[in-house]
Write a protein that holds these residues in place. Structure first.
Motif, PDB file in Angstrom:
ATOM      1  N   THR A   4      35.433  81.875 -58.049  1.00 59.40           N
ATOM      2  CA  THR A   4      34.687  83.091 -58.346  1.00 59.40           C
ATOM      3  C   THR A   4      34.219  83.326 -59.575  1.00 59.40           C
ATOM      4  N   ARG A  11      25.801  82.300 -62.162  1.00 52.94           N
ATOM      5  CA  ARG A  11      24.749  83.140 -61.965  1.00 52.94           C
ATOM      6  C   ARG A  11      24.421  84.030 -63.246  1.00 52.94           C
ATOM      7  N   ARG A  15      20.439  83.644 -65.021  1.00 52.83           N
ATOM      8  CA  ARG A  15      19.374  84.870 -65.170  1.00 52.83           C
ATOM      9  C   ARG A  15      18.573  84.590 -66.269  1.00 52.83           C
ATOM     10  N   GLU A 364      29.316  95.933 -68.956  1.00 51.35           N
ATOM     11  CA  GLU A 364      29.884  95.195 -67.585  1.00 51.35           C
ATOM     12  C   GLU A 364      31.544  95.060 -68.157  1.00 51.35           C
ATOM     13  N   GLN A 381      36.798  84.700 -68.123  1.00 54.25           N
ATOM     14  CA  GLN A 381      35.533  84.974 -67.513  1.00 54.25           C
ATOM     15  C   GLN A 381      34.506  84.376 -68.384  1.00 54.25           C
TER      16      GLN A 381
END
Ligand SMILES: Nc1ncnc2c1ncn2[C@@H]1O[C@H](COP(=O)(O)OP(=O)(O)O)[C@@H](O)[C@H]1O
Ligand SMILES: [Mg+2]
Lengths: 457, 249
Positions: A4, A11, A15, A364, A381
């Motif tokens: 994930t 992703r 962007r 976020e 992350q």
């Protein structure tokens, strides 16, 4: 979780594709430079090995017989009657027992006429085995080398050097499938070797079994051994000599006894080996370099020289290495400079883009913290993003590295060899850079106060 | 009332000491909320409502005072433990929705499950649960929409679905209708009342609008960091009935 994260990372980076690619540029160039550097290093090493091979420093020659004083020049084996004691079984035993041997080829020699029709040529014929061609890295102008099956079936096939071919069939003439006569026996030409060695070019090569048949003998004149490492040649030579000594002990003792009874002593006695009883050997084992160095020397002088230069092979190899190293160190230094600078630029680029990302996505981060992300989840992350960025840059850099290594060989004729280790190193470096330069921004993200983060516009 | 309250705070103080004089956002708040209550916290802007909610939601720690959540003393827990509590026991709904941009409604809703470390859930199962939560707020058909393709009310409903995903005991909503028109606000209140009635979720609704607070069954008023009134609101408004009979707002 990791999948994930990687998906999220790709992703996030997608962007702003242009910014991402620009950031990767330093990384790409740096990794490509590392790849090229390793490929050049490999190429250089291959060249050294190739040079070592053609110089023969990794070859060891076992010859049947031993020479009394003066016998060296005339090449006449005297004493001991030992020229008939070296056998294929000895070769087999050496290959099986002594460590560090890459290839081994039994051999039978003949000096004589090689004839076809009215043309004939006086040259050296070597009866040998399949590995011989690989020892010298031969290719074939036409035809092929003989096979293990040819050797086993004792087939009369002959492979000739270019000069031999020119002398018998005419300059550059087709030779394959034609017939020559050696020692009264018909041999079919199987191929023409491209060897440039001044000796080999005027020789003819046949399966040793076929030459044994032609000569009516079952023994060998020589055994050629190739060491895996050139620096190992002296050790292999010593172990081979010890092995043959023990295999031939009974024979030697009987022969020495016979000589004594005939009244031969002192200088007339064959060269003494290091055997247990100080008995002479009925063979000699020489490394290529010792053979070159002692060519033409009296036996006793040669023995003295060799005894005082036990590391001769290593010296030669080290010198050769040093020369090549010098020749290529400039290029390597240049590439290393490019690599280091680009990788630092690439790393700082990654750090920069990650700091921007942390700033842009502060909210976020707050949201993730609010729904239960721990600090380390946020850290992972952003670290994953940095790692993905550097890994993608690294992958492109590796591709570019292949291209530039190929280009160097193609345009400048520099030997290069891309390797799995080089790719691994390049990839490892890019990953390390991703982690190193990604850590600070990721840590900063993980340390954000969730409430402040949520309040950010 | 039940013996152990779900939320029990005592003498809660929060002082912000930035540059300049210290700001006393909370000055000794004592409060107990039982499981299944629907409480509105009202008060003028700057009175300390959000500060209270952040502490109740384990996003922040009080300067002094105690907080027991489900009989557990929260003030001594580590940052990781607080994260786990937010993940499993608390759902947040914010004024500004706080959805992740360029991320589908479904993936936004799934988010808390990514951090359910003690109870790993396979991606397929996450999807199923997220779809169910979206269904509960009437947005099953918008699962693949991005936030910028949804209206404000729809975005807030996605945020509510996200808050519900781990079946939290408490839903904390800070001005959830602040960015919405009155008709949409009633729709959000209808969802709150339904969740409270049908699932027994404890709701703490923060608002400065009395007419929104009127949907709650207990109203607490804060002024200048002090709790001034705490009243039951038995005759609360019923959003479902208003939507059914009221026509356009
Ligand atoms: N991080 C902070 N630093 C300094 N002062 C703050 C901070 N957060 C809130 N405050 C102050 O605390 C008081 C209460 O704020 P808040 O809880 O956000 O009020 P409300 O949500 O009721 O409008 C206000 O005076 C605000 O300026
Ligand atoms: Mg507020």
């Amino acid at each position: 979780m990791l999948r994930t994260s990687v998906r999220l990372a790709i992703r996030a980076l997608g962007r702003n594709a242009l910014r991402t690619i620009l950031t990767m540029l330093g990384m790409i160039i740096g990794v490509a430079a590392v790849m090229t550097m390793v490929a050049l290093g490999n190429g250089a090493q291959d060249t050294v090995e190739q040079d070592v091979r053609s110089a023969g420093t990794n070859l060891i020659h076992v010859n049947a017989g031993n020479y009394t004083r003066g016998g060296e020049e005339s090449r006449i084996a005297t004493g001991l009657g030992a020229a008939t004691t070296l056998t294929p079984a000895d070769a087999e035993a050496i290959g099986r027992t002594v460590a560090g041997i890459k290839r081994i080829a039994p051999g039978v020699r003949l000096r004589g006429w090689i004839a076809s029709g009215s043309h004939r040529f006086y040259g050296q014929v070597l009866g040998t085995d399949v590995p011989f061609a690989s020892m010298f890295g031969w290719h074939f102008d036409e035809g092929r080398w003989f096979t293990a099956a040819d050797v086993a079936a004792r087939r009369p096939i002959v492979v000739v050097g270019r000069t031999t071919r020119d002398q018998i069939f005419g300059s550059g003439a087709k030779a394959v499938s034609r017939t020559v006569t050696i020692h009264g026996q018909s041999f079919t030409v199987g191929g023409v070797t491209d060897t440039a060695d001044p000796d080999q070019i005027e020789m003819a090569f046949v399966p040793y079994t076929a030459l044994q048949d032609a000569l009516g003998i079952a023994y060998l004149h020589t055994i050629t051994i190739e060491a895996v490492l050139a620096g190992d040649a002296s050790r292999i030579a010593a172990e081979t000599a010890a092995l043959l000594r023990s295999r031939h002990a009974a024979h030697i003792n009987a022969a020495v006894e016979k000589l004594r009874r005939a009244g031969i002593t002192g200088n007339q006695m064959p060269q003494f080996g290091a055997g247990a009883a100080g008995a002479p050997d009925d063979f000699t084992v020489k490394t290529q370099s010792s053979e070159a160095l002692t060519k033409g020397l009296y036996t006793s002088v040669a023995a003295f020289v060799l005894a005082n230069m036990p590391k001769l092979d290593e010296v030669n190899l080290a010198e050769m290495n040093a020369t090549l190293q010098r020749a290529r160190s400039t290029m390597t230094a240049l590439l290393a400079g490019v690599a280091v600078i680009s990788l630092v630029v690439g790393g700082v680029g990654i750090m920069n883009i990650m700091l921007v990302a942390v700033k842009e996505r502060t909210r976020e981060i707050g949201v993730r913290r609010a729904v239960g992300a721990r600090r380390r989840d946020v850290l992972v992350q952003f670290l994953t993003e940095a790692l993905t960025l550097s890994a993608v840059g690294g992958a492109i850099g590796i591709a570019l590295g292949f291209v530039s290594a190929f280009g160097l060989t193609l345009l400048l004729d520099w030997p290069t060899r891309t390797s799995a280790a080089g790719v691994g190193l390049a990839f490892g470096i890019s990953a390390a850079i991703g982690i190193f330069f990604g850590f600070y921004p990721a840590r900063r993200a993980s340390r954000l106060d969730p409430i402040d983060a949520l309040r950010t516009e | 009332m039940a013996a152990v309250p779900l939320i029990a705070v005592r003498d809660l103080e929060k002082t912000y000491a930035m540059d300049g004089p210290p700001v006393h956002a909370l000055c000794g708040v004592t409060l107990a909320i039982q499981r299944g209550e629907f409480v509105a916290v009202v008060g003028p802007s700057g009175s300390g409502k959000s500060t209270l909610m952040h502490i109740l939601g384990c996003l922040d720690r009080p300067t002094s005072g105690t907080y027991h959540l489900d009989a557990r003393d929260v003030s001594r827990l580590s940052d990781d433990d607080l994260s786990a509590i937010r993940n499993r026991q608390i759902g947040f709904v914010f004024q500004g929705f706080n959805l992740l941009a360029r991320t589908s409604a479904l993936e936004n809703v799934e988010l808390p499950l990514l951090y359910a470390h003690r109870n790993r859930i396979a991606p397929a199962e996450r999807r199923v649960r997220a779809l169910r939560a979206l269904g509960a707020v009437g947005l099953a058909d918008r699962a693949s929409h991005f936030p910028n393709q949804l209206s404000g009310g729809q975005q807030q409903r996605v945020a509510i679905a996200r808050a519900l995903l781990n079946d939290p005991a408490i839903l904390l909503a800070d001005e959830p209708t602040g960015n919405l028109d009155s008709r949409t606000s009633i729709e959000i209140m209808e969802i709150f009342q339904r969740l409270n009635a049908q699932r027994g979720i404890t709701i703490v609704l923060i608002t400065h609008e009395p007419q929104v607070a009127a949907y709650a069954s207990r109203i607490i008023q804060i002024i200048d960091g002090r709790l001034v009134t705490d009243l039951a609101n038995a005759s609360h408004r019923a959003a479902a009935a208003e939507l059914a009979g009221g026509g356009h707002g």
